[in-house]
Write a protein that holds these residues in place. Sequence first.
Motif, short mmCIF file in Angstrom:
data_model
loop_
_atom_site.label_atom_id
_atom_site.label_comp_id
_atom_site.label_asym_id
_atom_site.label_seq_id
_atom_site.Cartn_x
_atom_site.Cartn_y
_atom_site.Cartn_z
N VAL A 290 0.80 -1.19 -0.08
CA VAL A 290 0.01 0.07 0.03
C VAL A 290 1.05 1.31 0.07
O VAL A 290 1.98 1.35 0.68
N SER A 291 0.72 2.04 -0.94
CA SER A 291 1.56 3.38 -0.99
C SER A 291 0.89 4.40 -0.08
O SER A 291 -0.06 4.15 0.55
N TYR A 297 -0.43 -2.21 -4.65
CA TYR A 297 0.66 -2.62 -5.71
C TYR A 297 1.04 -4.08 -5.60
O TYR A 297 0.66 -4.53 -4.16
N ASP A 298 1.49 -4.82 -6.32
CA ASP A 298 2.10 -6.28 -5.92
C ASP A 298 3.31 -6.34 -5.02
O ASP A 298 3.53 -7.34 -4.49
N CYS A 299 3.97 -5.24 -5.14
CA CYS A 299 5.06 -5.17 -4.15
C CYS A 299 5.58 -3.69 -4.11
O CYS A 299 5.32 -2.99 -4.91
N ASP A 300 6.49 -3.41 -3.22
CA ASP A 300 7.00 -2.13 -3.11
C ASP A 300 7.91 -1.68 -4.36
O ASP A 300 7.81 -0.43 -4.58
N PHE A 301 8.42 -2.64 -5.14
CA PHE A 301 9.12 -2.40 -6.05
C PHE A 301 8.01 -1.74 -7.31
O PHE A 301 8.41 -0.84 -8.05
N ASN A 302 7.08 -2.62 -7.50
CA ASN A 302 5.98 -2.06 -8.40
C ASN A 302 5.52 -0.73 -8.21
O ASN A 302 5.04 -0.15 -9.05
N GLN A 303 5.39 -0.48 -6.51
CA GLN A 303 4.77 0.63 -6.36
C GLN A 303 5.78 1.88 -6.70
O GLN A 303 5.63 2.87 -7.36
#
Lengths: 351, 111
Positions: A290-291, A297-303
């Motif tokens: 969650v941003s 998002y699927d992960c912090d990187f995709n965020q």
Amino acid sequence: MALKSLKKRANSLADSKRQLEILSNGIFKSGELLTFKESVALTNQFPIKSKQLEILQINLGYMCNQVCAHCHVDAGPDRQEIMTKETMQQCLEVIKTTSAHTLDLTGGAPEMNPNFEWFVEEASKVGIKDFIVRSNLTIITSNKKYHHLPEFFKKHNVHVVSSMPHWTQGKTDKQRGNGVFSKSIEALEMLNVVGYGMPNSKLKLDLVYNPSGAFLPGDQMGLENKFKKALKEDFNIQFHSLFAITNLPISRFLDYLIASENYEDYMTELVDAYNPEAVKNVMCTNTISVSWDGWLYDCDFNQMLNLKVASESKHISTFNEDLLSKRTIITSQHCYGCTAGTGSSCQGAVV
Amino acid sequence: MSKTYYDPADLRKFGKITDWSKDLGEKFFEYYGKVFEEGALTAREKSLIALAVAHTEQCPYCIDAYTKDGLQRGVTKEEMMEAIHVGAAIKSGATLVHGVQMMNKVNKLDM
């Protein structure tokens, strides 16, 4: 080391679209290297589908007291993106009903969010099994107002996961900034004093290791043994586990790879080390990120690449676990970072 | 384009030696892998020995490979340089200890 974020410097890599272009062009477009999709398809694992939600990772904001050279968040003191109390309340509603057993707070330095302590107090009442706060350590010693954090974490039975790139000062300060090593050691001592990281203690203290350059992390257990021996002998510091995490080629680490002319070699190494077994356990399949502004998002990187979940449920305000557990994971070439060798996740190796 | 005998990209192709001699190649790589496993010596200690020998053998592929291997294991630059000095000391010692042979010969021949 630059003391400002890419965003503040108006660097073109602050734009996630530009990063995704770089990751899809060059050696991947020419066919020299297989794209992530092509590699995963070789073992019929594409598309990657989500599984039962286990981890809810919430990014409380991109503000940080440090400006680490490898940071995939592009965090720093100049970042203003901070989760509001209203969004936190929406997160709390989800935490109350979710089947996730792990709540993972990250940032930036999550402690710098002005409502951090309120949020931890409220979230800890819900009875989550594993409540993680990712602390950069130096925040604890940076200002008097944070000195009580070890006691605060203890009171709420928080599992502390802290960054520590090396057991020596030279390599640590090169990656994270001058003085970071000694401040981190001081913070670890404070955590040990209240019981964190001690043998048989229920107060969990784990360390995260990121390589300080264009190379992959070595064997996690070997590194853990070396960290434990050195920190105990040199500083009488103890901790539980070490998570070895691969640096993903995005944001400031991507900027470093390109500027140091290591990008192609690093991507080649990631692709060569691709392990289909690691795909089975990648964290995006059991995590929702969650941003600060509530997007999912699927992960912090995709965020950080602004790749929102492929689901009708895209925001914390419309969180629907059933819908989210049937989604397809969004991937690009950065995903090779989580499938190299023994794999990599926010909990370290996955194979 | 300048041509050289060594191409860094060839290191990735090392495994291809098996293509022209499958049995011997596979036996070599099995042996190689086994040698570097944790044993009476740690994998980290073996990596540092390999780095020193890579220098005495002056093998550019091995130097690249074991420098990176060392970084991955958290080996510091000071440890790497000391390991190379061990190799250098043995190399120069091996040269100089032959000086005794020279001295013996001189003592025998010289009046």
